[in-house]
Design an enzyme around this catalytic site. Sequence first.
Site, short mmCIF file in Angstrom:
data_model
loop_
_atom_site.label_atom_id
_atom_site.label_comp_id
_atom_site.label_asym_id
_atom_site.label_seq_id
_atom_site.Cartn_x
_atom_site.Cartn_y
_atom_site.Cartn_z
N ASP A 33 0.80 -1.39 -0.07
CA ASP A 33 -0.12 -0.05 0.06
C ASP A 33 0.79 1.23 -0.13
O ASP A 33 1.91 1.36 0.67
CB ASP A 33 -0.88 0.14 1.23
N ASN A 93 -12.76 -3.28 2.40
CA ASN A 93 -13.74 -2.03 2.08
C ASN A 93 -14.73 -2.24 1.06
O ASN A 93 -14.12 -2.30 -0.25
CB ASN A 93 -12.98 -0.62 2.23
N HIS A 106 -10.07 -5.46 -3.30
CA HIS A 106 -9.02 -5.52 -2.97
C HIS A 106 -8.96 -5.86 -1.32
O HIS A 106 -9.78 -5.48 -0.69
CB HIS A 106 -7.83 -4.31 -3.06
P1 5GP Z 1 -9.87 1.35 0.16
O1 5GP Z 1 -9.90 2.51 0.90
O2 5GP Z 1 -10.26 1.55 -1.24
O3 5GP Z 1 -10.09 0.18 0.71
O4 5GP Z 1 -8.13 1.33 -0.16
C1 5GP Z 1 -7.41 1.68 -1.25
C2 5GP Z 1 -5.94 1.56 -0.73
O5 5GP Z 1 -5.10 1.61 -2.19
C3 5GP Z 1 -5.60 2.86 0.16
O6 5GP Z 1 -4.99 2.21 1.46
C4 5GP Z 1 -4.43 3.58 -0.56
O7 5GP Z 1 -3.51 3.94 0.24
C5 5GP Z 1 -4.07 2.68 -1.84
N1 5GP Z 1 -3.72 3.02 -2.95
C6 5GP Z 1 -4.17 4.04 -3.37
N2 5GP Z 1 -3.60 4.21 -4.73
C7 5GP Z 1 -2.34 3.60 -4.74
C8 5GP Z 1 -1.56 3.42 -5.65
O8 5GP Z 1 -1.24 4.03 -6.86
N3 5GP Z 1 -0.42 2.59 -5.37
C9 5GP Z 1 -0.69 1.87 -4.17
N4 5GP Z 1 0.65 0.97 -4.09
N5 5GP Z 1 -1.52 1.97 -3.39
C10 5GP Z 1 -2.36 2.82 -3.59
#
Ligand code: 5GP
Length: 119
Positions: A33, A93, A106
Site C-alpha cells: 500500500d 472495504n 482488494h
Molecule cells: P480502500 O479505501 O479502497 O479500501 O483502499 C485503497 C488503498 O489503496 C488505500 O490504502 C491507498 O493507500 C491505496 N492506494 C491508492 N492508490 C494507490 C497506488 O497508486 N499505489 C498503491 N500502491 N496503493 C494505492
Amino acid sequence: MSHAENCIFCKIIAGQIPSKKVYEDEELFAFHDINPAAPVHFLIVPKRHFKNLMDANSQDEAILGRMLTIAPRLAIEQGCRPGESGGFRVVINNGADGGQEVYHLHMHIMGGPRPWKKN
Ligand code: 5GP
Ligand code: ZN
C-alpha cells in the site's frame, strides 16, 4: 470484465503504474500500500476486475478463497509475526459506506509489531 478503463489497480497489475510487488500468479497480484497504516501493509487483488464483494458472483468464489488462503503465507514473508502472539488483520472495504476508495476489489493485509492500531 477482466480489465476496466481508468482503474488504477488494473494499471498496476498491467505494470502501467509502478508498484512494490509482493506476489503474482495467473489470478492474483499483491503489492505494498502506498500509504501504509501498519508496519506491514499490502494489498491482495484479483487480476480479474470486479468492484467489490457486492459486485462478486459465483465465478469469483474460487479467487476469493485463494485470496484468503494465500494471505498468511504472504503476511509472514512480509514480516508479520507468526503464531497467536503475532498475526495480521484482513480488511475488505465495500462501497462508500464501507470506506472504499479504489473500486477494484482488494484485501488489505496489515500487521507487524504494535502499536499501530487505528481501529
Ligand atoms: P480502500 O479505501 O479502497 O479500501 O483502499 C485503497 C488503498 O489503496 C488505500 O490504502 C491507498 O493507500 C491505496 N492506494 C491508492 N492508490 C494507490 C497506488 O497508486 N499505489 C498503491 N500502491 N496503493 C494505492
Ligand atoms: Zn481494475
